[in-house]
Design an enzyme around this catalytic site. Structure first.
Site, PDB file in Angstrom:
ATOM      1  N   TYR A  77       0.844  -1.208   0.000  1.00 47.88           N
ATOM      2  CA  TYR A  77       0.000   0.000   0.000  1.00 47.88           C
ATOM      3  C   TYR A  77       0.875   1.252   0.000  1.00 47.88           C
ATOM      4  CZ  TYR A  77      -3.414   3.438   1.677  1.00 47.88           C
ATOM      5  OH  TYR A  77      -4.216   4.546   1.817  1.00 47.88           O
TER       6      TYR A  77
ATOM      7  N   THR B  89      -2.432  11.784   8.528  1.00 41.43           N
ATOM      8  CA  THR B  89      -2.157  10.830   9.587  1.00 41.43           C
ATOM      9  C   THR B  89      -3.407   9.957   9.773  1.00 41.43           C
ATOM     10  OG1 THR B  89      -1.421  10.640  11.865  1.00 41.43           O
ATOM     11  CG2 THR B  89      -2.958  12.424  11.409  1.00 41.43           C
TER      12      THR B  89
END
Length: 358
Positions: free
Chosen positions: A139, A167
């Site tokens: 990913y 985040t």
């Protein structure tokens, strides 16, 4: 380069956690010419379909918030899906944006692009300085490729493509499925269900499982079947067992604030603002988006227990992976570009639990 209020903006992934929040934020700022397609209406893995969509819609700006995402378990088990699908979505959307002369593109990545042992807090410059966390390497590599595409098109062709790296996010429309959700919503649902079992509130348990069945078990199943199924996920009347040791530190950003930061960048920041002028090698033009504050997973779990009012025990299964020990973003660049967060973790947990209940 500013976008006027009539600009046609395509939000890819407009139903997801981030995409839906960006869509609403744009609308609230008076941008009403928004285009979105559900996965059923447009498969972003299909290059021909994506080209046809761009031919027909001719958007002025694109927000690429569509991605194939999941937690530690999914990242470990479906490695090929994570790298292939994300690379394919990015290729198609960024490639067609370029072919159709899109004026501004905003690409959304993730802070898992940084090395496993990156110095903390993580500045943009630590990208590609050492190895990635094994669990989500496929990913992360896809997301790094996406931000490098934005950077490279902007350098070579003078495009205005910018990448932001949020985040850990949480907020409305979060995924609460026990098998593949992220850490905060998973903890909220587990602790909520344990509280209902602890108080013998079977109506609430059944309502929850009818809305989001777990491995085919819904509110129609017997009490015994429900108890056995929930126990597999560490949910019992007397206790909740969470993965790992609870020691990793995590930074959490309310998704509507991520959207606000993204739209701020889309409307007010140009590619030339993302690096120091006079650099011989232009790189690391992406922008971290976060709060710059962190809590341990254990602290987050304890906050949720207080918010929900669960009276049982909190247990940890240390045989399960913890993931990266610490992932704190340095948000100096974002602050310099004019955006700061406002929602702190306690308020965010309260808001998310209220949203879940409603």
């Amino acid at each position: 380069m500013s976008l006027d209020k009539n600009a046609k903006i395509y939000v890819a992934g407009h139903r997801g956690l981030v995409g839906s929040a960006i869509w609403n934020n744009l609308r609230d700022r008076g941008y009403t010419n928004l285009v979105g397609r559900t996965h059923k209406e447009l498969d972003l893995l299909d290059a021909v379909a994506v080209r046809k969509f761009f031919d027909e819609e001719q958007p002025d700006a694109v927000v690429l918030a569509a991605a194939h995402v999941g937690g530690i378990m999914a990242n470990l088990n479906y490695r090929a899906d994570f790298i292939y699908q994300n690379l394919q979505i990015q290729q198609n959307v960024i490639g067609e944006s370029f072919r159709h002369g899109v004026k501004k593109l905003l690409f959304l990545g993730s802070t898992c692009i940084y090395p496993r042992l990156a110095p903390q807090p993580m500045v943009e410059e630590t990208l590609l300085t050492s190895e990635l966390e094994y669990t989500n390497e496929p990913y992360a590599i896809a997301k790094i490729a996406g931000l490098k595409m934005c950077e490279s098109f902007s350098i070579q062709y003078g495009c205005n493509y910018i990448a932001v790296m949020p985040t850990n996010l949480y907020g409305p429309n979060d995924n609460f499925h026990l098998e593949n959700s992220h850490v905060l919503p998973a903890m909220i649902r587990k602790i909520h269900l344990a509280k209902c079992l602890n108080e013998g509130d079977w109506d609430a348990v059944r309502r929850d499982l009818d809305r989001r069945p777990v491995e085919g078990v819904s509110g129609k199943n017997s009490n015994e079947e429900i108890l056995a199924e929930l126990a597999k996920f560490g949910i019992r009347p007397e206790s909740v067992t969470l993965w790992g040791t609870g020691s990793p530190m995590r930074e959490f950003l309310w998704s509507e604030e991520m959207a606000d930061a993204s739209v701020h960048v889309l409307l007010n920041v140009d590619f030339k603002d993302t690096y120091e002028p006079g650099q011989r090698e232009i790189r690391n033009c992406h922008i971290n988006v976060g709060t710059g504050k962190e809590v341990t997973i254990r602290e987050a779990a304890e906050k949720i227990i207080r918010e929900i009012g669960f009276r049982g025990k909190l247990l940890w299964d240390a045989s399960k992976p913890d993931g990266t020990p610490r992932k704190l973003t340095d948000v100096t660049k974002l602050h310099r570009l004019g955006w700061h967060h406002k929602v702190e973790i306690d308020e965010g947990i309260h808001r998310l639990y209220q949203w879940y209940l409603s």
